[in-house]
Design a protein around this motif. Structure first.
Motif, PDB file in Angstrom:
ATOM      1  N   TRP A  74      -7.718   1.988   0.008  1.00  0.00           N
ATOM      2  CA  TRP A  74      -7.345   0.883  -0.866  1.00  0.00           C
ATOM      3  C   TRP A  74      -5.866   1.006  -1.182  1.00  0.00           C
ATOM      4  O   TRP A  74      -5.435   1.954  -1.785  1.00  0.00           O
ATOM      5  CB  TRP A  74      -8.160   0.973  -2.152  1.00  0.00           C
ATOM      6  N   LEU A  75      -5.075   0.018  -0.745  1.00  0.00           N
ATOM      7  CA  LEU A  75      -3.651   0.049  -0.995  1.00  0.00           C
ATOM      8  C   LEU A  75      -3.182  -1.335  -1.410  1.00  0.00           C
ATOM      9  O   LEU A  75      -3.914  -2.325  -1.259  1.00  0.00           O
ATOM     10  CB  LEU A  75      -2.892   0.497   0.259  1.00  0.00           C
ATOM     11  N   ILE A  76      -1.975  -1.384  -1.886  1.00  0.00           N
ATOM     12  CA  ILE A  76      -1.374  -2.635  -2.332  1.00  0.00           C
ATOM     13  C   ILE A  76      -1.514  -3.712  -1.259  1.00  0.00           C
ATOM     14  O   ILE A  76      -1.412  -3.438  -0.071  1.00  0.00           O
ATOM     15  CB  ILE A  76       0.110  -2.406  -2.688  1.00  0.00           C
ATOM     16  N   LEU A  77      -1.811  -4.914  -1.661  1.00  0.00           N
ATOM     17  CA  LEU A  77      -1.965  -6.111  -0.832  1.00  0.00           C
ATOM     18  C   LEU A  77      -3.309  -6.208  -0.114  1.00  0.00           C
ATOM     19  O   LEU A  77      -3.581  -7.164   0.579  1.00  0.00           O
ATOM     20  CB  LEU A  77      -0.840  -6.235   0.207  1.00  0.00           C
ATOM     21  N   LEU A  78      -4.190  -5.225  -0.326  1.00  0.00           N
ATOM     22  CA  LEU A  78      -5.522  -5.274   0.276  1.00  0.00           C
ATOM     23  C   LEU A  78      -5.469  -5.582   1.772  1.00  0.00           C
ATOM     24  O   LEU A  78      -6.174  -6.455   2.277  1.00  0.00           O
ATOM     25  CB  LEU A  78      -6.382  -6.332  -0.440  1.00  0.00           C
TER      26      LEU A  78
ATOM     27  N   VAL B 143       6.882 -11.138  -1.934  1.00  0.00           N
ATOM     28  CA  VAL B 143       5.904 -11.847  -1.106  1.00  0.00           C
ATOM     29  C   VAL B 143       6.603 -12.676  -0.033  1.00  0.00           C
ATOM     30  O   VAL B 143       6.161 -12.726   1.120  1.00  0.00           O
ATOM     31  CB  VAL B 143       4.988 -12.731  -1.981  1.00  0.00           C
ATOM     32  N   LYS B 144       7.713 -13.316  -0.391  1.00  0.00           N
ATOM     33  CA  LYS B 144       8.485 -14.079   0.606  1.00  0.00           C
ATOM     34  C   LYS B 144       8.961 -13.165   1.732  1.00  0.00           C
ATOM     35  O   LYS B 144       8.922 -13.542   2.914  1.00  0.00           O
ATOM     36  CB  LYS B 144       9.685 -14.750  -0.061  1.00  0.00           C
ATOM     37  N   GLU B 145       9.405 -11.972   1.374  1.00  0.00           N
ATOM     38  CA  GLU B 145       9.852 -11.021   2.401  1.00  0.00           C
ATOM     39  C   GLU B 145       8.689 -10.599   3.288  1.00  0.00           C
ATOM     40  O   GLU B 145       8.836 -10.468   4.507  1.00  0.00           O
ATOM     41  CB  GLU B 145      10.475  -9.793   1.731  1.00  0.00           C
ATOM     42  N   GLN B 146       7.520 -10.415   2.687  1.00  0.00           N
ATOM     43  CA  GLN B 146       6.341 -10.028   3.452  1.00  0.00           C
ATOM     44  C   GLN B 146       5.912 -11.146   4.403  1.00  0.00           C
ATOM     45  O   GLN B 146       5.512 -10.886   5.540  1.00  0.00           O
ATOM     46  CB  GLN B 146       5.214  -9.661   2.489  1.00  0.00           C
TER      47      GLN B 146
ATOM     48  N   LEU C 277       2.797  -1.212   5.757  1.00  0.00           N
ATOM     49  CA  LEU C 277       2.907   0.122   5.181  1.00  0.00           C
ATOM     50  C   LEU C 277       3.713   1.072   6.049  1.00  0.00           C
ATOM     51  O   LEU C 277       4.465   1.903   5.552  1.00  0.00           O
ATOM     52  CB  LEU C 277       1.512   0.719   4.971  1.00  0.00           C
ATOM     53  N   THR C 278       3.519   0.963   7.356  1.00  0.00           N
ATOM     54  CA  THR C 278       4.138   1.914   8.272  1.00  0.00           C
ATOM     55  C   THR C 278       4.171   1.322   9.676  1.00  0.00           C
ATOM     56  O   THR C 278       3.363   0.452  10.017  1.00  0.00           O
ATOM     57  CB  THR C 278       3.343   3.235   8.306  1.00  0.00           C
ATOM     58  N   ASP C 279       5.070   1.812  10.498  1.00  0.00           N
ATOM     59  CA  ASP C 279       5.115   1.402  11.909  1.00  0.00           C
ATOM     60  C   ASP C 279       4.205   2.270  12.773  1.00  0.00           C
ATOM     61  O   ASP C 279       3.984   1.963  13.943  1.00  0.00           O
ATOM     62  CB  ASP C 279       6.553   1.501  12.441  1.00  0.00           C
TER      63      ASP C 279
ATOM     64  N   LYS D  85       7.984  -2.773   3.373  1.00  0.00           N
ATOM     65  CA  LYS D  85       7.547  -4.162   3.228  1.00  0.00           C
ATOM     66  C   LYS D  85       6.403  -4.306   2.236  1.00  0.00           C
ATOM     67  O   LYS D  85       6.060  -5.424   1.847  1.00  0.00           O
ATOM     68  CB  LYS D  85       7.123  -4.729   4.588  1.00  0.00           C
ATOM     69  N   ALA D  86       5.791  -3.204   1.826  1.00  0.00           N
ATOM     70  CA  ALA D  86       4.655  -3.287   0.903  1.00  0.00           C
ATOM     71  C   ALA D  86       5.091  -3.728  -0.491  1.00  0.00           C
ATOM     72  O   ALA D  86       4.392  -4.488  -1.153  1.00  0.00           O
ATOM     73  CB  ALA D  86       3.926  -1.952   0.833  1.00  0.00           C
ATOM     74  N   VAL D  87       6.237  -3.233  -0.964  1.00  0.00           N
ATOM     75  CA  VAL D  87       6.743  -3.663  -2.275  1.00  0.00           C
ATOM     76  C   VAL D  87       8.045  -4.440  -2.149  1.00  0.00           C
ATOM     77  O   VAL D  87       8.546  -4.960  -3.149  1.00  0.00           O
ATOM     78  CB  VAL D  87       6.940  -2.457  -3.230  1.00  0.00           C
TER      79      VAL D  87
END
Length: 306
Positions: free
Chosen positions: A5-9, A155-158, A199-201, A260-262
């Protein structure tokens, strides 16, 4: 894939469990409203309470993926928040109660001043503790944190990054529809097995986190409450960046250049009077993927505070 369970589900939620097991340095304490909280104390040096992200992530993934390397210089106090990890569920997951749990753990352990080390969503809880209890906060260590959960700019960046991954053009999206657009993009990324990219590449990082999750199953009631009932928990969606200008505690901000998560720019909204920023070439999980730089930044910060 069994996931965390991490940010943005971005991942599938693991099943709830009730198993509780403790090693020699793990224990439980009971809060003033009778919720049993699991915690673990390990290491030597200044006391530092770790506040997981999520919302509702347990502490083992941080501890076992490199956080424990801090134990050579710090006494780490790991805790599973109420409704998370192996702690008990509760009918109260409001922010003031999460802050109070940290304070009651500090009292339980008979600690004077403590450092707080927060990751991701945990930053919201950490800054609110420091605001309420400055007399007990020796320093804040904010690692890849958000202080405004799901804010429009991040969110726009994501969305832009997600479209880039999907090789599709960005389109104009009204601010009221940003969350829906991100959800749609995230679904497309998951279908292409690229959801982890926020989260990661490196998919191997996610596999390592999955292994830990499989060995340390956990409940996710706190995270589910915050995500599924935002109107019941508006305090978790408030912008705490403006409040930071009133927090005089020394602060270390660790940010990932490709987080990109935050969001890669979110940390620039923080207004702490006494802050140090360490920018590391990496994503959201610097404590694992850039562990040496992460540990050095934390230890250097702690050693300079008397």
């Amino acid at each position: 894939m069994k996931t965390i369970w991490l940010i943005l589900l971005l991942f599938i939620i693991p099943a709830n469990i009730s198993a509780q097991h403790t090693s020699a340095n793990e224990n439980f304490f009971e809060t003033s409203d009778h919720v049993k909280i699991k915690f673990k104390v390990s290491g030597k040096g200044e006391a530092c309470i770790y506040i997981p992200g999520g919302p509702g992530q347990g502490y083992p993934s941080f501890e076992l993926l490199g956080g424990n390397n801090l134990e050579k210089n710090l006494t780490l106090i790991y805790m599973d928040q109420r409704g998370s990890g192996e702690s008990e569920t509760s009918d109260n997951y409001h922010l003031d109660k999460m802050v109070q749990d940290i304070e009651e753990l500090r009292q339980h352990l008979k600690l004077n001043k403590v450092f707080l080390l927060a990751h991701s969503f945990g930053g919201i809880i950490a800054v609110n503790y420091a605001k309420k209890y400055p007399q007990y906060t020796k320093g804040l260590i904010l690692a890849n944190v958000t202080l405004h959960f799901l804010n429009n700019e991040s969110v726009k960046e994501q969305i832009e990054y997600g479209n880039q991954l999907l090789q599709q053009k960005n389109r104009a999206v009204h601010s009221d529809s940003l969350s829906m657009e991100l959800s749609k993009i995230s679904k497309s990324l998951r279908s292409k097995k690229m959801g982890y990219k926020f989260l990661t590449d490196d998919i191997e990082t996610i596999k390592e986190m999955d292994k830990i999750d499989s060995l340390h199953p956990r409940i996710i009631d706190f995270g589910m409450a915050v995500i599924s009932k935002p109107k019941d928990f508006p305090e978790y969606y408030a912008d705490y960046a403006p409040m930071t200008k009133t927090i005089k505690t020394p602060v270390l901000i660790i940010t990932g250049k490709s987080d990109k998560a935050v969001g890669t720019q979110h940390y620039k909204t923080f207004q702490f009077p006494d802050k140090k920023v360490v920018s590391i070439d990496g994503g959201h999980l610097l404590y694992y993927e850039k562990n040496r730089e992460f540990v050095n930044a934390v230890v250097d910060f702690v050693n300079k505070i008397k």
